[in-house]
Design a protein around this motif. Structure first.
Motif, short mmCIF file in Angstrom:
data_model
loop_
_atom_site.label_atom_id
_atom_site.label_comp_id
_atom_site.label_asym_id
_atom_site.label_seq_id
_atom_site.Cartn_x
_atom_site.Cartn_y
_atom_site.Cartn_z
N THR A 227 0.84 -1.21 0.00
CA THR A 227 0.00 0.00 0.00
C THR A 227 0.87 1.25 0.00
O THR A 227 0.56 2.25 -0.65
N CYS A 228 1.98 1.18 0.75
CA CYS A 228 2.86 2.36 0.87
C CYS A 228 3.99 2.35 -0.14
O CYS A 228 4.87 3.24 -0.10
N GLN A 229 3.99 1.35 -1.00
CA GLN A 229 5.05 1.20 -2.02
C GLN A 229 6.43 1.24 -1.38
O GLN A 229 7.32 1.99 -1.82
N LEU A 230 6.60 0.43 -0.35
CA LEU A 230 7.89 0.36 0.36
C LEU A 230 8.45 -1.05 0.28
O LEU A 230 7.70 -2.03 0.25
N GLN A 231 9.76 -1.14 0.28
CA GLN A 231 10.45 -2.43 0.40
C GLN A 231 10.64 -2.72 1.89
O GLN A 231 10.72 -1.79 2.70
N PRO A 232 10.76 -4.01 2.27
CA PRO A 232 10.88 -4.33 3.70
C PRO A 232 11.99 -3.56 4.42
O PRO A 232 11.81 -3.12 5.55
N ASP A 233 13.15 -3.34 3.76
CA ASP A 233 14.25 -2.67 4.48
C ASP A 233 14.08 -1.15 4.57
O ASP A 233 14.90 -0.46 5.18
N GLN A 234 13.01 -0.61 3.97
CA GLN A 234 12.74 0.83 4.10
C GLN A 234 11.95 1.16 5.37
O GLN A 234 11.73 2.32 5.68
N VAL A 235 11.55 0.11 6.08
CA VAL A 235 10.87 0.32 7.36
C VAL A 235 11.93 0.39 8.46
O VAL A 235 12.90 -0.36 8.44
N ASP A 236 11.77 1.31 9.42
CA ASP A 236 12.78 1.46 10.48
C ASP A 236 12.59 0.48 11.62
O ASP A 236 13.56 -0.02 12.18
N HIS A 237 11.33 0.24 12.01
CA HIS A 237 11.08 -0.65 13.15
C HIS A 237 9.85 -1.52 12.88
O HIS A 237 8.79 -0.99 12.54
N TYR A 238 10.01 -2.82 13.09
CA TYR A 238 8.87 -3.75 13.02
C TYR A 238 8.50 -4.13 14.45
O TYR A 238 9.30 -4.80 15.13
N LEU A 239 7.33 -3.68 14.88
CA LEU A 239 6.89 -4.00 16.25
C LEU A 239 5.85 -5.11 16.15
O LEU A 239 4.69 -4.86 15.80
N LEU A 240 6.30 -6.33 16.43
CA LEU A 240 5.41 -7.48 16.29
C LEU A 240 4.85 -7.91 17.63
O LEU A 240 5.48 -7.68 18.67
N HIS A 241 3.70 -8.57 17.59
CA HIS A 241 3.14 -9.16 18.81
C HIS A 241 4.21 -10.05 19.44
O HIS A 241 4.78 -10.91 18.77
N GLN A 242 4.47 -9.80 20.72
CA GLN A 242 5.54 -10.52 21.41
C GLN A 242 5.01 -11.88 21.91
O GLN A 242 4.72 -12.05 23.10
N ALA A 243 4.87 -12.82 20.98
CA ALA A 243 4.33 -14.14 21.34
C ALA A 243 5.44 -15.17 21.48
O ALA A 243 5.37 -16.05 22.33
N ASN A 244 6.43 -15.05 20.62
CA ASN A 244 7.50 -16.03 20.60
C ASN A 244 8.64 -15.45 19.76
O ASN A 244 8.41 -15.02 18.63
N LEU A 245 9.83 -15.47 20.30
CA LEU A 245 10.99 -14.92 19.58
C LEU A 245 11.22 -15.65 18.25
O LEU A 245 11.63 -15.05 17.26
N ARG A 246 10.93 -16.96 18.24
CA ARG A 246 11.14 -17.73 17.01
C ARG A 246 10.14 -17.34 15.92
O ARG A 246 10.46 -17.38 14.74
N ILE A 247 8.92 -16.96 16.33
CA ILE A 247 7.94 -16.49 15.33
C ILE A 247 8.47 -15.19 14.70
O ILE A 247 8.50 -15.04 13.47
N MET A 248 8.94 -14.29 15.55
CA MET A 248 9.45 -13.00 15.04
C MET A 248 10.66 -13.22 14.12
O MET A 248 10.78 -12.59 13.08
N ASP A 249 11.51 -14.13 14.53
CA ASP A 249 12.73 -14.40 13.76
C ASP A 249 12.40 -14.98 12.39
O ASP A 249 13.03 -14.64 11.38
N SER A 250 11.42 -15.86 12.38
CA SER A 250 11.03 -16.50 11.13
C SER A 250 10.46 -15.44 10.16
O SER A 250 10.79 -15.43 8.96
N ILE A 251 9.66 -14.53 10.69
CA ILE A 251 9.09 -13.45 9.86
C ILE A 251 10.21 -12.54 9.37
O ILE A 251 10.29 -12.17 8.19
N ARG A 252 11.11 -12.20 10.26
CA ARG A 252 12.23 -11.30 9.92
C ARG A 252 13.10 -11.91 8.82
O ARG A 252 13.48 -11.22 7.86
N LYS A 253 13.40 -13.19 8.96
CA LYS A 253 14.28 -13.83 7.97
C LYS A 253 13.61 -13.89 6.60
O LYS A 253 14.26 -13.68 5.58
N THR A 254 12.30 -14.16 6.58
CA THR A 254 11.59 -14.19 5.29
C THR A 254 11.61 -12.81 4.64
O THR A 254 11.76 -12.69 3.43
N LEU A 255 11.47 -11.77 5.44
CA LEU A 255 11.49 -10.41 4.89
C LEU A 255 12.91 -9.95 4.56
O LEU A 255 13.11 -8.97 3.86
N ASP A 256 13.88 -10.68 5.13
CA ASP A 256 15.30 -10.40 4.89
C ASP A 256 15.69 -8.99 5.36
O ASP A 256 16.23 -8.20 4.60
#
Ligand code: ACO
Length: 314
Positions: A227-256
């Motif tokens: 929607t914002c025509q941005l690439q993943p690395d153009q975002v400064d901070h991803y604040l994800l629901h703090q459910a599990n560090l491995r969930i966040m890591d998996s999302i982060r790695k996919t977004l690279d």
């Protein structure tokens, strides 16, 4: 909308993994490896509205506003000590606000849902809204069930929003799928009720929830980026629901994207349900980690399944 103040509060009492080892067949090693959690805060002498009051007062103070300046409270909550009245109405009276109040329940995604409700209300003429997420998931788990009780902590987060153009994209989704994550509440039974007593407390198929969380969060994040025509690395901070560090890591790695862009406090706070994103936002704001113009993606997922993401420019 524009966020002009943040606040949060957690209980005073901290429970370490070692304290859980004393009455559960678990270990610091298992909890740390599987979840990233080391400690969490649990209510002992406080009630949940006490935490909500503190978070609200801190958010108002940081916005430089009086309680009577607020013309609406929208509060995300899954469970608290009161069946009625609403948690937002309890907090309103205690902080000395006089505005209408509304509780919403979209499970762990509720804070972002509440932000969307607030955005609609701002468009409808409201001026200053207190958006809160006040949660005690430790009230809904069986403290003999090691697979769930080690995960959670209590806490409250709040923001004050006003008219502005800083919310750049919002995506909410709900897919009705209760089985992998649900909890029955103990309620009154009429003399004619013929249903068998359900097994109370939170039930969770951890692996299924893990899979849905990663997939849904990725879809939501990619959608707001598009929607914002941005690439993943153009975002400064991803604040994800703090459910599990491995969930966040998996999302982060996919977004690279770099680990620094995925801040977390789950190691200290555990999973505080919908309050987790709001508490993390306040902690980062107070530590001066968010600069004007920074692009933030908030993303959360929870029972329902309800999921949500939004992109905010600070
Ligand atoms: N300590 C020690 N062992 C445990 C514990 C514990 N606390 N809990 C479970 N185990 C055991 C299990 O019994 C199982 O043993 P077995 O192999 O002998 O059967 C083993 O550990 C592995 O269990 P899994 O459930 O397969 O472990 P997994 O690696 O999937 O991790 C976890 C479990 C942490 C729950 C993970 O699946 C997860 O995080 N899922 C997502 C949860 C989530 O995101 N919830 C958020 C939504 S809920 C909300 O926010 C309100």
């Amino acid at each position: 909308m524009k966020i002009i103040g943040t606040g949060s509060a957690v209980p005073e009492f901290t429970v370490t993994n070692q304290m859980l080892e004393q009455f559960l067949d678990t270990s610091d090693e298992w909890i740390t490896e599987r979840t990233g959690i080391k400690t969490r805060q649990l209510m002992t002498t406080e009630r949940l509205d006490d935490l909500g009051v503190l978070a609200a007062q801190r958010a108002l103070e940081s916005a430089g506003l009086k309680p009577t300046d607020i013309d609406m409270i929208v509060l995300s909550n899954v469970i608290n000590e009161y069946m009625t009245p609403s948690l937002s109405s309890l907090i309103q009276g205690r902080i000395g606000a006089t505005c209408p109040c509304l509780d919403v329940n979209a499970a762990c995604a509720g804070f972002i849902y509440a932000l969307d409700v607030a955005e609609a209300m701002l468009k409808n003429g409201h001026e200053r809204i207190l958006v809160m997420a006040v949660e005690a998931p430790t009230l809904m788990v069986d403290w003999k069930a090691r697979e769930t009780c080690v995960l959670f902590g209590d806490g409250a987060g709040a923001v004050v929003v006003t008219q502005g153009d800083n919310l750049k994209a919002m995506r909410l989704t709900t897919v009705s799928k209760p089985k992998p994550l649900f909890g029955y509440l103990a309620v009154s039974k009429t003399p004619w009720d013929q249903k068998t007593e359900p097994d109370y407390y939170l039930k969770m198929e951890g692996r299924e929830v893990f899979r849905i969380a990663v997939n849904s969060s990725l879809k939501d994040i990619k959608s707001v980026l598009a929607t914002c025509q941005l690439q993943p690395d153009q975002v400064d901070h991803y604040l994800l629901h703090q459910a599990n560090l491995r969930i966040m890591d998996s999302i982060r790695k996919t977004l690279d994207v770099a680990p620094e862009k995925f801040p977390h406090n789950i190691e200290k706070r555990g999973n505080t349900s919908s309050a987790s994103v709001a508490i993390l936002l306040d902690e980062m704001n107070r530590e001066g980690k968010i600069k004007q113009g920074d692009k933030l993606v908030l993303s959360a997922f929870g029972a329902g399944f309800c999921t949500a993401a939004c992109l905010i420019e600070w």
